[in-house]
Design a protein around this motif. Structure first.
Motif, short mmCIF file in Angstrom:
data_model
loop_
_atom_site.label_atom_id
_atom_site.label_comp_id
_atom_site.label_asym_id
_atom_site.label_seq_id
_atom_site.Cartn_x
_atom_site.Cartn_y
_atom_site.Cartn_z
N THR A 166 53.65 30.98 41.54
CA THR A 166 53.56 31.69 43.00
C THR A 166 53.92 32.93 42.59
O THR A 166 53.77 34.19 43.25
N ASN A 167 53.98 33.49 41.11
CA ASN A 167 53.49 34.78 40.68
C ASN A 167 51.93 35.07 40.35
O ASN A 167 51.67 35.99 39.83
N PHE A 168 51.63 33.95 40.50
CA PHE A 168 49.91 33.76 40.60
C PHE A 168 49.20 34.04 39.04
O PHE A 168 48.73 34.15 38.15
N HIS A 169 50.25 33.82 38.03
CA HIS A 169 50.31 33.66 36.44
C HIS A 169 50.17 31.40 35.84
O HIS A 169 50.90 31.45 36.98
N ALA A 170 50.04 31.44 34.55
CA ALA A 170 50.73 30.35 34.34
C ALA A 170 52.22 29.47 34.61
O ALA A 170 52.74 30.44 34.46
N ASN A 171 52.30 29.22 35.08
CA ASN A 171 54.38 28.82 34.96
C ASN A 171 54.62 28.57 33.61
O ASN A 171 53.43 27.88 32.74
N ASN A 172 55.67 28.99 33.30
CA ASN A 172 56.53 28.68 31.61
C ASN A 172 56.32 27.98 31.35
O ASN A 172 56.33 27.22 30.30
N SER A 173 56.37 26.67 32.40
CA SER A 173 56.50 25.21 31.56
C SER A 173 54.77 24.73 31.35
O SER A 173 55.67 23.69 30.08
N MET A 174 54.10 25.08 31.32
CA MET A 174 52.98 24.85 30.53
C MET A 174 52.64 25.43 29.82
O MET A 174 51.78 24.62 28.12
N TYR A 175 53.95 26.33 29.36
CA TYR A 175 53.30 26.87 27.49
C TYR A 175 54.55 25.93 27.02
O TYR A 175 53.61 25.40 25.81
#
Length: 255
Positions: A166-175
């Motif tokens: 929802t912040n329009f960037h890659a979700n932290n979990s993806m890293y």
């Protein structure tokens, strides 16, 4: 003011677990963040979005004693004991059905404004948590980088639609997913993660080409570690170090 502790008990569904029915690290992180959001709603605090601000995660430090299994009931406790003008330090404790602490996570949060710049944390945002203001910035350990990216293990990814939050960037979990999968199947199947230290440096955006590098080494204590760096066009987006122990049996994979 006493620190406000929020607690939630949940049963781990199969779809959050791996082939060995252990919860996946990226999904565990998502569950923890969801629980922290529930505490914010319960406290009825003013929304940061009302102020034109957004929370971002700067760093995770993770200590794993045992990873929860599918259909296991766990209790998550979260609280924020301390903050300074720029950073809020939220802690998570995960307990099994016997009340044994099995996972501990320290998370460093910061606020950014509409220009994506760090901004001072308003007092009205943190007052309900019973968090103590400390002018000194807590010094968290820094992850180690791969020694030589040209010789490191490498996997490539493209940031897709479902990677964006929802912040329009890659979700932290993806890293976490991008970093750990660089270690490949055999390693992950034969080792258990016991510690993680991850720092997010820059945001990932849609259609960016992710280069995930990893290598293996021993730390000063002689433990096996993996060192990770995620780049986009030569710019570092995320770095992380994980500590591992070899499984006694092949089927005791954690993540």
């Amino acid at each position: 003011m006493e620190t406000a502790v929020y607690e939630r008990t949940l049963n781990i569904p199969y779809f959050l677990t791996d082939r060995y029915q252990r919860i996946k690290l990226p999904y565990l992180m998502n569950v923890l963040i969801e629980v922290s959001g529930e505490q914010t709603k319960e406290l009825g605090e003013i929304s940061v979005r009302e102020l034109g601000l957004s929370w971002i995660i700067i760093q995770y430090e993770i200590k794993v004693h045992r990873v929860p299994n599918a259909m296991e009931n766990i209790t998550i406790k979260t609280f924020t004991k301390e903050h300074n003008r720029l950073f809020s330090y939220r802690e998570f404790e995960v307990y099994d059905e016997k009340g044994v602490l099995i996972v501990y996570v320290m998370t460093v949060f910061a606020l950014i404004n509409g220009d994506r710049k760090l901004t001072k944390i308003p007092a009205e945002i943190v007052k309900g948590y019973g968090s103590t203001e400390n002018r000194r910035i807590k010094r968290m350990p820094k992850p180690e980088l791969p020694e030589n990216k040209n010789e490191a293990m490498k996997r490539d990814y493209s940031v897709g639609y479902f990677d964006i939050d929802t912040n329009f960037h890659a979700n932290n979990s993806m890293y976490f997913m991008w970093m750990l999968e660089a270690l490949e199947d055999e390693f992950l199947s034969e080792h258990t993660l016991t510690y993680g230290n991850v720092v997010f440096e820059k945001e990932g955006h849609i259609d960016e080409h992710i280069e995930s590098y990893a290598d293996l080494a021993k730390n000063d204590e002689g433990e096996l570690i993996s060192r990770h760096q995620i780049d986009v066009e030569g710019v570092s987006k995320c770095i992380g170090t994980f500590t591992w122990q070899e499984n006694e049996e092949h089927t005791t994979i954690v993540f």
